[in-house]
Design an enzyme around this catalytic site. Structure first.
Site, short mmCIF file in Angstrom:
data_model
loop_
_atom_site.label_atom_id
_atom_site.label_comp_id
_atom_site.label_asym_id
_atom_site.label_seq_id
_atom_site.Cartn_x
_atom_site.Cartn_y
_atom_site.Cartn_z
N THR A 13 -43.77 -17.08 -18.43
CA THR A 13 -44.99 -17.87 -18.49
C THR A 13 -44.51 -19.24 -18.81
O THR A 13 -45.30 -20.21 -18.04
CB THR A 13 -46.07 -17.11 -19.61
OG1 THR A 13 -46.28 -15.90 -19.18
CG2 THR A 13 -47.24 -18.18 -19.80
N TYR A 27 -52.09 -15.30 -13.88
CA TYR A 27 -51.10 -16.75 -13.27
C TYR A 27 -49.93 -16.10 -12.64
O TYR A 27 -49.60 -14.82 -12.84
CB TYR A 27 -50.95 -17.69 -14.33
CG TYR A 27 -50.29 -17.09 -15.45
CD1 TYR A 27 -48.96 -16.98 -15.43
CD2 TYR A 27 -50.94 -16.71 -16.63
CE1 TYR A 27 -48.24 -16.42 -16.58
CE2 TYR A 27 -50.24 -15.84 -17.58
CZ TYR A 27 -49.09 -15.88 -17.56
OH TYR A 27 -48.41 -15.21 -18.93
N THR A 93 -42.07 -14.07 -22.18
CA THR A 93 -42.10 -13.26 -23.68
C THR A 93 -42.20 -11.69 -23.70
O THR A 93 -41.71 -11.16 -24.80
CB THR A 93 -43.22 -13.82 -24.37
OG1 THR A 93 -44.30 -13.53 -23.59
CG2 THR A 93 -43.19 -15.26 -24.34
N ASP A 94 -42.26 -11.37 -22.87
CA ASP A 94 -42.68 -9.77 -22.52
C ASP A 94 -41.28 -8.87 -22.93
O ASP A 94 -41.42 -7.85 -23.65
CB ASP A 94 -43.02 -9.16 -21.21
CG ASP A 94 -44.57 -9.63 -21.13
OD1 ASP A 94 -45.17 -10.17 -21.89
OD2 ASP A 94 -45.23 -9.27 -19.83
N LYS A 166 -42.09 -9.19 -30.22
CA LYS A 166 -43.21 -9.50 -29.75
C LYS A 166 -44.49 -8.83 -30.38
O LYS A 166 -44.57 -7.53 -30.13
CB LYS A 166 -43.55 -9.72 -28.14
CG LYS A 166 -44.62 -10.31 -27.70
CD LYS A 166 -44.62 -10.47 -26.23
CE LYS A 166 -45.93 -11.01 -25.77
NZ LYS A 166 -46.21 -11.30 -24.29
N GLU A 286 -33.90 15.69 -41.70
CA GLU A 286 -34.03 17.13 -41.56
C GLU A 286 -32.40 17.66 -41.37
O GLU A 286 -31.64 16.92 -40.53
CB GLU A 286 -34.62 17.50 -40.42
CG GLU A 286 -36.06 17.04 -40.35
CD GLU A 286 -36.98 17.37 -41.26
OE1 GLU A 286 -36.87 18.46 -41.81
OE2 GLU A 286 -37.88 16.32 -42.04
#
Ligand code: ASP
Length: 329
Positions: A13, A27, A93-94, A166, A286
Site C-alpha cells: 500500500t 486500490y 503490511t499484510d 498486524k 499433556e
C-alpha cells in the site's frame, strides 16, 4: 558524512495508487516504483545518501519463499560488499511481520534493517507512507539501531521483528506487540529505544540461506471447535515436512485432530504446537503431546512459528535440536 542507506522496495500500500484521494481500499498495491516513493519524500536526503532498488512490486499477501530468499541474499550481499550502512524495506503490511522475522533469522549483520509500509495508499488524504518512509530512514541511520535485530517502524513506533503483529485490518496504528511492548518510538523525528529483544537474531543466527533456492514446505492448520483430520490428511498426502497446529489456549489440540497429528509425526513430519491466542507461550502440557513427539512453539504466532520451522528443517530433522531452536529464536 551522511550514511548510505539502500531502500529496497517490494510493493504494498505504501506504493499503492487509487483513483480518488478518499479511497483507502480497493486500490492497486505496489503500483508506484521506488523512485516515486523516494521523490515524494525529499526530506530523507537530509539524513542519508539514499539509493533505491526494486525487488518486486506485489501486494504482500502474494509474498513467496522465493522473494524472501532473494531479499535476504541481496541484503547479505549489500552488507558484505559494504554498499550501505543500513537498509530500509518498503513492504505491504499484510505479511510485513513475516518478512521481518524471516530476515531477522537470515540476515547476518548488526547493521540496521528496517521495514516500513503504509495503511493508506500514497494517493490518499493523510497517507501515512511518506512519514513512515522518512522515519524508517531516521531509524536506519540511528546508531542505537545497530545490533537490535530487524526492526519494524510505522506510525512513529519501533517494534521488533520477532514480536510485532498486524492487529487491525484498517487503522494506521495496526502494528503492535501486546505482551512486551514497543522497542522504542520516534519522538518528533528522533528515534528513542527503551528495550531490546533477548532472542537470537541476525549476526547471532545459525541459519544460512546462501545456497538455498527453496524452503521446506510447512503448513499451518488452525484448530477449532469440531475439528477433524481433513487438513492434516491433506498435508500428509501433499508431502509436507512440517505442520504448525494453531491450537486452542496453550496449544491444545482437538482430540479428533490429535491422533492424525500423531500419525504425521510417525511419518517423520515435525509438528509444532502453537496457539490461536494473541499472547502467551505454548509450553509442555499433556503427557500425550510429549509421547506423540509434538514440539512447543513458545510465544511465536503460528505464522512466525512456520518460518522458524522452515529454517530449522533446512538444517536438521532432529526434534530435540528443533525444540532448542524454538527455545532460542
Ligand atoms: N494488501 C496490502 C499489502 O500487504 C496492504 C498494505 O500494504 O497495507 O500489500
Amino acid at each position: 558524512m551522511k550514511p548510505n542507506i539502500k531502500i529496497l522496495a517490494t510493493g504494498g500500500t505504501i506504493a499503492g495508487s487509487a483513483k480518488l484521494s478518499t479511497t483507502t481500499t480497493g486500490y492497486k498495491a505496489g503500483a508506484l516504483g521506488i523512485d516515486s516513493l523516494i521523490n515524494a519524500v525529499p526530506e530523507i536526503h537530509e539524513f542519508a545518501n539514499v539509493t533505491g532498488e526494486q525487488i518486486c512490486s506485489i501486494d504482500s499477501k502474494d509474498i513467496t519463499d522465493e522473494i524472501w530468499l532473494t531479499l535476504a541474499k541481496r541484503i547479505n550481499e549489500i552488507f558484505s560488499r559494504d554498499e550501505a550502512d543500513g537498509i530500509v524495506i518498503t513492504h505491504g503490511t499484510d505479511t510485513l511481520e513475516e518478512t521481518a522475522y524471516f530476515l531477522n533469522l537470515t540476515v547476518h549483520s548488526d547493521k540496521p534493517v528496517v521495514l516500513t509500509g503504509a495503511m493508506r495508499p500514497a494517493t490518499a488524504i493523510s497517507s501515512d507512507g511518506s512519514i513512515n518512509l522518512l522515519n524508517a530512514v531516521r531509524v536506519a541511520v540511528n546508531k542505537n539501531s545497530f545490533g537490535k535485530g530487524v526492526l519494524v517502524a510505522l506510525n512513529d513506533e519501533i517494534n521488533s521483528a520477532r514480536e510485532v503483529m498486524k492487529t487491525n485490518t484498517l487503522t494506521v496504528s495496526t502494528f503492535r506487540n501486546f505482551e512486551f511492548g514497543l522497542l522504542g518510538c520516534i519522538n518528533d523525528g528522533t528515534p528513542e529505544f527503551y528495550r531490546t529483544s533477548t532472542r537470537r537474531h541476525t549476526s547471532n543466527s545459525e541459519f544460512d540461506i546462501d545456497g538455498l533456492t527453496e524452503l521446506p514446505r510447512v503448513k499451518i492448520i488452525y484448530g477449532h471447535a469440531g475439528d477433524d483430520e481433513i487438513f492434516i490428511d491433506a498435508a500428509i498426502n501433499a508431502g509436507v515436512k512440517g505442520i504448525v497446529y494453531a491450537g486452542m489456549g496453550n496449544g491444545s489440540i482437538h482430540a479428533n485432530a490429535e491422533k492424525f497429528l500423531a500419525r504425521a509425526t510417525d511419518q517423520g513430519i515435525v509438528v509444532i504446537r502453537s496457539s490461536r491466542c494473541s499472547g502467551g507461550s505454548v509450553i509442555p502440557a499433556e503427557k500425550s503431546y510429549v509421547d506423540e513427539n509434538f514440539l512447543d512453539g513458545d510465544n511465536l504466532s503460528p505464522h512466525k512459528a512456520r518460518i522458524l520451522l522452515q529454517l530449522a528443517l533446512t538444517k536438521t530433522t532432529d526434534r530435540s535440536e528443533i525444540q532448542r531452536m524454538f527455545n532460542q529464536y
